[in-house]
Design a protein around this motif. Structure first.
Motif, PDB file in Angstrom:
ATOM      1  N   THR A 134       0.839  -1.213   0.000  1.00 31.07           N
ATOM      2  CA  THR A 134       0.000   0.000   0.000  1.00 31.07           C
ATOM      3  C   THR A 134       0.865   1.252   0.000  1.00 31.07           C
ATOM      4  N   HIS A 135       1.930   1.256   0.785  1.00 32.90           N
ATOM      5  CA  HIS A 135       2.826   2.420   0.814  1.00 32.90           C
ATOM      6  C   HIS A 135       3.494   2.629  -0.541  1.00 32.90           C
ATOM      7  N   ALA A 136       3.872   1.543  -1.188  1.00 24.90           N
ATOM      8  CA  ALA A 136       4.527   1.670  -2.495  1.00 24.90           C
ATOM      9  C   ALA A 136       3.562   2.194  -3.549  1.00 24.90           C
ATOM     10  N   GLU A 137       2.310   1.726  -3.525  1.00 25.93           N
ATOM     11  CA  GLU A 137       1.338   2.221  -4.496  1.00 25.93           C
ATOM     12  C   GLU A 137       1.066   3.704  -4.277  1.00 25.93           C
ATOM     13  N   THR A 138       0.980   4.117  -3.030  1.00 22.86           N
ATOM     14  CA  THR A 138       0.772   5.548  -2.745  1.00 22.86           C
ATOM     15  C   THR A 138       1.976   6.364  -3.174  1.00 22.86           C
ATOM     16  N   PHE A 139       3.158   5.817  -2.961  1.00 26.22           N
ATOM     17  CA  PHE A 139       4.378   6.535  -3.334  1.00 26.22           C
ATOM     18  C   PHE A 139       4.481   6.709  -4.850  1.00 26.22           C
ATOM     19  N   MET A 140       4.186   5.672  -5.597  1.00 27.31           N
ATOM     20  CA  MET A 140       4.290   5.766  -7.051  1.00 27.31           C
ATOM     21  C   MET A 140       3.166   6.603  -7.641  1.00 27.31           C
ATOM     22  N   GLY A 141       1.950   6.557  -7.064  1.00 23.70           N
ATOM     23  CA  GLY A 141       0.852   7.384  -7.542  1.00 23.70           C
ATOM     24  C   GLY A 141       0.500   7.072  -8.980  1.00 23.70           C
ATOM     25  N   ASP A 142       0.188   8.134  -9.720  1.00 20.57           N
ATOM     26  CA  ASP A 142      -0.193   7.979 -11.130  1.00 20.57           C
ATOM     27  C   ASP A 142       1.037   8.144 -12.028  1.00 20.57           C
ATOM     28  N   THR A 143       2.000   7.259 -11.866  1.00 26.09           N
ATOM     29  CA  THR A 143       3.232   7.329 -12.657  1.00 26.09           C
ATOM     30  C   THR A 143       2.954   6.939 -14.102  1.00 26.09           C
ATOM     31  N   ASN A 144       3.538   7.674 -15.029  1.00 22.64           N
ATOM     32  CA  ASN A 144       3.426   7.384 -16.452  1.00 22.64           C
ATOM     33  C   ASN A 144       4.416   6.273 -16.801  1.00 22.64           C
ATOM     34  N   MET A 145       3.916   5.111 -17.194  1.00 22.07           N
ATOM     35  CA  MET A 145       4.777   3.971 -17.475  1.00 22.07           C
ATOM     36  C   MET A 145       5.662   4.202 -18.695  1.00 22.07           C
ATOM     37  N   THR A 146       5.189   5.012 -19.632  1.00 21.01           N
ATOM     38  CA  THR A 146       6.018   5.289 -20.819  1.00 21.01           C
ATOM     39  C   THR A 146       7.263   6.064 -20.428  1.00 21.01           C
ATOM     40  N   ASP A 147       7.100   7.098 -19.607  1.00 19.59           N
ATOM     41  CA  ASP A 147       8.267   7.862 -19.152  1.00 19.59           C
ATOM     42  C   ASP A 147       9.156   7.013 -18.244  1.00 19.59           C
ATOM     43  N   LEU A 148       8.530   6.162 -17.440  1.00 17.80           N
ATOM     44  CA  LEU A 148       9.295   5.329 -16.522  1.00 17.80           C
ATOM     45  C   LEU A 148      10.195   4.354 -17.276  1.00 17.80           C
ATOM     46  N   THR A 149       9.679   3.745 -18.331  1.00 16.47           N
ATOM     47  CA  THR A 149      10.479   2.797 -19.108  1.00 16.47           C
ATOM     48  C   THR A 149      11.635   3.488 -19.815  1.00 16.47           C
ATOM     49  N   GLY A 150      11.466   4.736 -20.208  1.00 18.57           N
ATOM     50  CA  GLY A 150      12.528   5.460 -20.901  1.00 18.57           C
ATOM     51  C   GLY A 150      13.716   5.783 -20.028  1.00 18.57           C
ATOM     52  N   HIS A 151      13.527   5.776 -18.705  1.00 23.61           N
ATOM     53  CA  HIS A 151      14.633   6.105 -17.810  1.00 23.61           C
ATOM     54  C   HIS A 151      15.550   4.914 -17.544  1.00 23.61           C
ATOM     55  N   PHE A 152      15.118   3.709 -17.856  1.00 23.93           N
ATOM     56  CA  PHE A 152      15.903   2.531 -17.505  1.00 23.93           C
ATOM     57  C   PHE A 152      17.238   2.485 -18.244  1.00 23.93           C
ATOM     58  N   GLY A 153      17.220   2.783 -19.539  1.00 25.58           N
ATOM     59  CA  GLY A 153      18.434   2.670 -20.327  1.00 25.58           C
ATOM     60  C   GLY A 153      18.795   1.217 -20.588  1.00 25.58           C
ATOM     61  N   SER A 154      20.081   0.970 -20.835  1.00 21.90           N
ATOM     62  CA  SER A 154      20.557  -0.386 -21.142  1.00 21.90           C
ATOM     63  C   SER A 154      21.044  -1.138 -19.912  1.00 21.90           C
ATOM     64  N   TRP A 155      21.097  -0.502 -18.767  1.00 24.87           N
ATOM     65  CA  TRP A 155      21.600  -1.154 -17.562  1.00 24.87           C
ATOM     66  C   TRP A 155      20.569  -2.137 -17.016  1.00 24.87           C
ATOM     67  N   ASN A 156      21.052  -3.294 -16.593  1.00 26.58           N
ATOM     68  CA  ASN A 156      20.192  -4.326 -16.025  1.00 26.58           C
ATOM     69  C   ASN A 156      20.040  -4.061 -14.532  1.00 26.58           C
ATOM     70  N   TRP A 157      19.021  -3.309 -14.155  1.00 29.38           N
ATOM     71  CA  TRP A 157      18.823  -2.943 -12.756  1.00 29.38           C
ATOM     72  C   TRP A 157      18.358  -4.128 -11.921  1.00 29.38           C
ATOM     73  N   THR A 158      17.708  -5.084 -12.543  1.00 32.24           N
ATOM     74  CA  THR A 158      17.176  -6.220 -11.775  1.00 32.24           C
ATOM     75  C   THR A 158      18.265  -7.196 -11.343  1.00 32.24           C
ATOM     76  N   GLY A 159      19.394  -7.242 -12.059  1.00 32.71           N
ATOM     77  CA  GLY A 159      20.440  -8.208 -11.741  1.00 32.71           C
ATOM     78  C   GLY A 159      21.478  -7.715 -10.764  1.00 32.71           C
ATOM     79  N   SER A 160      21.394  -6.464 -10.338  1.00 35.16           N
ATOM     80  CA  SER A 160      22.392  -5.921  -9.414  1.00 35.16           C
ATOM     81  C   SER A 160      22.202  -6.532  -8.031  1.00 35.16           C
ATOM     82  N   ASP A 161      23.316  -6.911  -7.409  1.00 32.90           N
ATOM     83  CA  ASP A 161      23.219  -7.569  -6.103  1.00 32.90           C
ATOM     84  C   ASP A 161      24.155  -6.992  -5.056  1.00 32.90           C
TER      85      ASP A 161
END
Length: 709
Positions: A134-161
């Protein structure tokens, strides 16, 4: 003598005065080189000017906002859901009783820890069952997924440990109206990816509250500007005003620093130009773990770390951090847990200790090399060692020299002086090994040369007198000298030393380019270390002779070589924080296996481990059966001929000669060992040839190369 002739002679002997125009042009060129400002320096100076103007603009607007007057600056709204979301992963500190516990007042140093990745984008949260959903959904709010995907770039953020955090904590300053002790912190955060060994570098700016050990800040990709005026927007509301008033003198300090650099002419051409490299920006929340040491003792410990005097202090407690990296623009949350920190002063001591031990190890290698060179400096000894064994070690030492010098430049402080010691000894070791490799090449080069057949005598036919026919006289052709490139190419082809140095230059240039890539650096270490003794094994089998390397040199050098590799690739707390590699232990065992094979070759034969059909090496037989010489049938003792060195007769039944040859050990193999017949069919006493081959490995009569005796 005629006076005119004398004057002509004097004028001919007088040197012609050199024109001053070339000298003038040379001086102008040198002045241009010394005073010329490159385009990079010009751009860097303009960047400083723009940065100074921008800082002045930020300070004026921020000061006006603090005073409540008209300003173009607006503090962003606080995201109320950020605090409970972060609180689901970590607990913020509270004030402690100074008589029983305290926090670290200065966290300048390095922190390393593991991170857990969480995707807090709305599509991912829809199927999640987290308690903090619930806190995460409130924090993200009405985020635009198109703009969000454009910020990722080529870096694999999910594999960082894992994460590496370099922190610079400044001393808190007293500001009018500020009751809390707040220190400005900055540094860099490296997010690591285990598969590619690459890092995402983030610049960090924040504040450190000394009372409760909490750190708040921003982390942006390198090149993206961080506006520290926005830090008060996400600190606790009780500290917002104090944080804002602490930001103001920090901006003034940065303005003065840029002014001093411009006035002093110190221009950093590698300074960032403000262009963003893309990626995700993060809000950083971190908490220092409290220690069970009273505040007074903690202050004494801090003073001793900053200015060592040798007085007694309490045992240094471990520095541990917990934190959260939160990115709304990318929908990413990293949970940093149980990160271990190392203070800069302790890191400097660790580097100095490593440098001292490393220099000692290189000195031992230098001593072992000098002893080995003294024992195998003769041509007979040099022909029994492998050229590639010493070339490989010289390449490793050259890369080690470059690595220690680079490490010293990066350290940029007291530990940099200590790192010069191992770098210098590694350079000396490289020079000695290269020189020895060149000497080996000079001795072994004639072995593969095919001796040309002796020239046949040319029979001249009797000349027939003929009537002289006049030939027309023509002007001789004008000779053209060789070009510089042809002379250089001819010199490289004829000089083996030039070929070796040129080859090493190009190879080292390639290695320096490759070594900066972490994955290729590991391949380089594995390949070079595996080739230390393998060429020696191959050469011994090929030539049918055991090596001239001593067990002392091979075992000692292997241990010294493995010290650096095992330290950086097996020790989890090395100075460079290199991840341990399990395969390094197998490489160490492979190196000692090679040493064992060479030692067994010296005892049981060069090809003891090969089948008999492959173990036969083509070795010249210096002692074939020869008939007695019939040149002097009336001589009281028949001989094989005269020795081409001492010019005395060679007798097969000479007891004194048999006693001298190799200490009389050849008596039991027959009288044929008293003579030696070279491939060029020149005959020698074996004793004479052995003494000659200790000096040169060519025939003393015809100068053709000789195989080992």
């Amino acid at each position: 003598m005629d006076r005119n002739d004398e004057n002509d002679g004097q004028s001919a002997r007088m040197p012609q005065q050199r024109s001053s125009v070339p000298s003038f042009l040379f001086l102008i060129f040198m002045l241009f080189i010394l005073t010329n400002h490159t385009g990079d320096e010009f751009l860097a100076r303009n960047h400083y000017q723009d940065a100074l103007q921008s800082l002045n603009y930020q300070l004026s607007n921020f000061t006006a906002w603090l005073n409540g007057t008209e300003s173009n600056f607006t503090m962003p709204d606080r995201n109320a859901a950020a605090t409970p979301l972060v609180g689901s992963f970590m607990s913020f500190g509270s004030r402690l009783n100074p008589q029983w516990a305290s926090y670290f007042s200065n966290v300048t140093g390095f922190a390393h820890g593991e991170i857990d990745f969480f995707n807090i984008t709305p599509p991912s949260l829809g199927s999640a069952t987290y308690s903090w959903r619930t806190h995460a959904e409130t924090f993200m709010g009405d985020t635009n997924m198109t703009d969000l995907t454009g910020h990722f770039g080529s870096w694999n953020w999910t594999g960082s440990d894992k994460i590496s955090w370099s922190i610079m904590d400044r001393a808190p300053i007293s500001v009018k109206g500020v009751t809390e002790k707040i220190a400005m912190v900055h540094g860099r955060i490296d997010v690591r990816h285990p598969a590619t060994s690459d890092d995402m570098k983030l610049d960090f700016e924040g504040v450190h509250f000394l009372a409760n050990g909490s750190i708040y800040g921003f982390a942006e990709p390198t090149g993206r500007h961080i506006d520290i005026r926005y830090i008060p927007a996400f600190v606790p509301e009780a500290f917002q005003n104090d944080t804002a008033r602490t930001i103001e003198p920090e901006l003034m300090s940065r303005i003065n620093k840029v002014k001093d650099m411009i006035d002093a002419g110190v221009i950093d051409q590698d300074s960032p130009n403000g262009e963003s490299q893309g990626g995700c920006g993060f809000s950083v929340y971190a908490q220092i773990a409290p220690s069970e040491i009273p505040a007074k003792y903690m202050e004494d410990l801090e003073d001793e770390l900053q200015k060592p005097t040798g007085r007694w202090t309490v045992k240094r407690p471990p520095l541990k951090l917990n934190g959260v990296l939160l990115s709304r623009e990318c929908g990413i949350l990293y949970n940093l847990h149980d990160a271990e920190g190392l203070r800069s002063q302790l890191f400097f001591r660790k580097v100095a200790t490593y440098a001292g031990i490393s220099a000692l190890v290189y000195l031992v290698q230098l001593l072992l090399l000098s002893r080995q060179v003294d024992r195998s400096r003769t041509p007979a000894g040099l022909s029994r060692v492998s050229l590639w064994t010493f070339l490989t070690q010289s390449i490793v030492d050259s890369v080690s020299f470059a690595g220690h010098i680079t490490f010293a430049i990066i350290a940029n402080g007291r530990p940099s002086l200590s790192l010069v010691a191992p770098a210098f000894v590694a350079c000396v070791l490289f020079a000695f090994e290269s020189q020895h490799a060149i000497l080996i090449n000079q001795v072994q080069a004639p072995e593969d040369v095919v001796a040309p057949p002796p020239p046949r005598p040319v029979q001249q036919e009797p000349s027939v007198p003929s009537q002289a026919v006049p030939t027309p006289t023509t002007a001789p052709p004008r000779s053209t000298g060789p070009t510089f490139l042809s002379l250089l190419f001819r010199h490289i082809r004829s000089d083996p030393q030039a070929r070796i140095w040129l080859g090493m230059f190009f190879f080292l240039t390639f290695i320096v380019r490759v070594i900066v890539t972490p994955s290729l650096a590991l391949v380089f270490v594995a390949s070079m270390y595996s080739l230390f003794w393998l060429p020696q094994i191959v050469r011994s089998v090929k030539k049918g002779r055991s090596s001239a390397l001593t067990a002392e040199y091979m075992v000692g050098t292997s241990l010294c070589r493995l010290f650096h590799a095992l330290y950086f690739l097996t020790c989890p707390k090395n100075v460079l924080d290199v991840e341990p590699r399990r395969w390094m232990w197998y490489l160490a065992m492979f190196i000692f296996l090679q040493v064992a094979v060479i030692l067994l070759q010296q005892r049981f034969g060069p090809a003891f481990f090969l089948p008999k059909r492959f173990a036969r090496a083509q070795v010249h037989d210096y002692h074939p059966a020869l008939p007695l010489s019939a040149a002097d049938p009336e001589a009281p003792e028949e001989s094989l001929g005269d020795c081409a060195i001492c010019m005395e007769a060679i007798h097969t039944e000479d007891e004194k000669q048999l006693e001298h040859v190799t200490g009389g050990l050849l008596r039991n193999v027959g009288a044929r060992r008293s003579y030696s017949l070279a491939p060029c069919q020149h005959l020698f006493h074996t004793e004479c040839l052995e003494k000659w081959l200790a000096i040169k490995n060519i025939c003393p009569h015809c100068r053709r190369p000789l195989p080992p005796l």
